[in-house]
Design an enzyme around this catalytic site. Sequence first.
Site, PDB file in Angstrom:
ATOM      1  N   ARG A  96       0.697  -1.241  -0.040  1.00 42.60           N
ATOM      2  CA  ARG A  96       0.137   0.405   0.186  1.00 42.60           C
ATOM      3  C   ARG A  96       0.518   1.639   0.025  1.00 42.60           C
ATOM      4  NH1 ARG A  96      -4.973  -1.758   4.883  1.00 42.60           N
ATOM      5  NH2 ARG A  96      -5.298  -3.595   3.619  1.00 42.60           N
ATOM      6  N   GLU A 152     -10.623  -2.016  -5.363  1.00 41.88           N
ATOM      7  CA  GLU A 152     -11.408  -0.561  -4.859  1.00 41.88           C
ATOM      8  C   GLU A 152     -10.633   0.360  -4.358  1.00 41.88           C
ATOM      9  OE1 GLU A 152     -10.593  -1.583  -0.408  1.00 41.88           O
ATOM     10  OE2 GLU A 152     -12.619  -1.327   0.168  1.00 41.88           O
TER      11      GLU A 152
HETATM   12  C1  8ZB Z   1     -10.511  -0.398   6.106  1.00 37.89           C
HETATM   13  C2  8ZB Z   1     -10.015  -2.520   6.462  1.00 37.89           C
HETATM   14  C3  8ZB Z   1     -10.392  -2.703   7.749  1.00 37.89           C
HETATM   15  C4  8ZB Z   1     -10.680  -4.042   7.983  1.00 37.89           C
HETATM   16  O1  8ZB Z   1     -10.029  -5.162   7.327  1.00 37.89           O
HETATM   17  C5  8ZB Z   1      -9.699  -6.011   8.025  1.00 37.89           C
HETATM   18  N1  8ZB Z   1      -8.543  -6.683   7.057  1.00 37.89           N
HETATM   19  C6  8ZB Z   1      -7.333  -6.019   6.882  1.00 37.89           C
HETATM   20  N2  8ZB Z   1      -6.381  -6.712   6.702  1.00 37.89           N
HETATM   21  C7  8ZB Z   1      -7.038  -8.233   7.090  1.00 37.89           C
HETATM   22  C8  8ZB Z   1      -6.315 -10.221   6.225  1.00 37.89           C
HETATM   23  N3  8ZB Z   1      -5.049  -9.891   5.547  1.00 37.89           N
HETATM   24  N4  8ZB Z   1      -7.326 -10.399   6.326  1.00 37.89           N
HETATM   25  C9  8ZB Z   1      -8.895 -10.116   6.443  1.00 37.89           C
HETATM   26  N5  8ZB Z   1      -9.105  -8.826   7.479  1.00 37.89           N
HETATM   27  C10 8ZB Z   1      -7.950  -8.480   7.153  1.00 37.89           C
HETATM   28  C11 8ZB Z   1      -9.134  -5.621   9.658  1.00 37.89           C
HETATM   29  O2  8ZB Z   1      -9.701  -6.395  10.736  1.00 37.89           O
HETATM   30  C12 8ZB Z   1     -10.089  -4.686   8.758  1.00 37.89           C
HETATM   31  O3  8ZB Z   1     -12.025  -5.377  10.071  1.00 37.89           O
END
Ligand code: 8ZB
Length: 483
Positions: A100, A171
């Site tokens: 990112r 996205e």
């Molecule tokens: C804006 C996004 C935040 C959300 O994005 C989830 N999130 C981030 N990285 C991963 C990942 N590698 N695998 C599963 N969920 C993921 C976080 O928990 C939070 O809810």
Amino acid sequence: MNLKNKKLTDEQFFSLREEVLSQWPTGKEVDLQEAVDYLKQVPEEKNFAIKLEKAKKEGVTLAQPRAGVALIDEHIELLNYLDKEGGADLLPSTIDSYTRQNRYNECQVGIDESIKAGRSLLNGFPGVNHGVKGCRKVFESVNLPLQARHGTPDSRLLAEIIHASGWTSNEGGGISYNIPYAKAVSVEKTLRDWQYCDRLVGFYEEQGIKINREPFGPLTGTLVPPSTSNVVAIIEALLAAEQGVKSITVGYGQCGNLIQDVAAIRALEEQTEQYLKKYGYNDVVVTTVFHQWMGGFPEDESKAFGVISLGASTAALAGATKVIVKTPHEAIGIPTKEANASGIKATKMAINLLEGQRLAMSKELELEINVIKAETKCMLDKIFEIGGGDLAIGTVKAFEQGVVDIPFGPSKYNLGKMMPARDNNGAVRYLMTGNIPFSKELLDFNRERLEERGKYEGREVDFQMTVDDIFAVGKGKLIGRPE
Ligand SMILES: CCC[C@H]1O[C@@H](n2cnc3c(N)ncnc32)[C@H](O)[C@@H]1O
């Protein structure tokens, strides 16, 4: 500022492309004509835009998790588990934080260390480092449409690689992947870089390939008033449409008051379509995505399922095309595949039980829809005015002046004078509006709703309400009542 909301000419686009593809060795794997041929053979059931359009027509709400791990085979296993065991309708690849920030060298270290450790040491899938070869292997090993989800201010190389790999959705956007995700990247730069990502999609569309774009709705995910997230979504939808994008999913992060959340989705879909038509983009398919609660989660997994199920139910009652699923590990960190799958199952259970049901129109729902649309219009009118009619120029100035102001945004390009707080029903209102140009009627409406809470709680309407609201859900309540 030579930024303009104008479709990039082929000459502009292709001259930029050389530099973009040179940013990491895997850029050399992208051959546009070969990618067109590859994308043309993507079956309909694995095309993100087509599946969304079908869901909109059928009035169903699709469930999509977030998920991403460092290594290709483990990532494939994870995605297939979320499909087969979880029942996901659409698949992500959540991209890691180094990618990112375009820090591909550190990604490579993360990949090498993950191999040594036998587990993922990155917090997502390093799509650029894995390149077209790796991303195609993922795409060819799963059975559902695939989307890149991340938070990348400069997503140009990532977009090139994932789309060439058959992933038919990306996205992000020039505001929604800047203000919540970066400290010091100018809005002008990210608007320009996302024009590139949208132009790439427009190019594929011109070759007859449908690709979906999804502005990131929730922004900072912390008490973002619906009209603030909606105005960003509409700006990014219009900018994308100018570059030739034809499939746009506008999004919104759950705030918790059911009527306001349903109103937000209804207003978002209607106003996005209205503005696209107003500016001549008549062939864009607009879908909506509802993000389950993006704020602090309870650690207790049973309580977490309560939050997840409320989000799923709200998405269904709102008629959102898609819902982004949370997991019972949200308070802890990256979920196990089992926890991730269980979030999807709970979500789909709620959605299936509510199949065909929508929150009925009521005077409260109509009022909230009208307030959100009116607040959004105040900001958009001002943006076009200060931009001299140019949306991109107006957007840069809007952030400089605080016409659009995202709460708790880490970016130094965000004014940060607006502050939200919940009213006595838990709806998110504007406590301080900074320089947001609301009408007196709208200022009074927000104030009155907050005064009601102050009276009920016997305290001043002030920032302490905001602070209490931030911690409330984690403590099992929606409204941060004084303790
Ligand atoms: C804006 C996004 C935040 C959300 O994005 C989830 N999130 C981030 N990285 C991963 C990942 N590698 N695998 C599963 N969920 C993921 C976080 O928990 C939070 O809810």
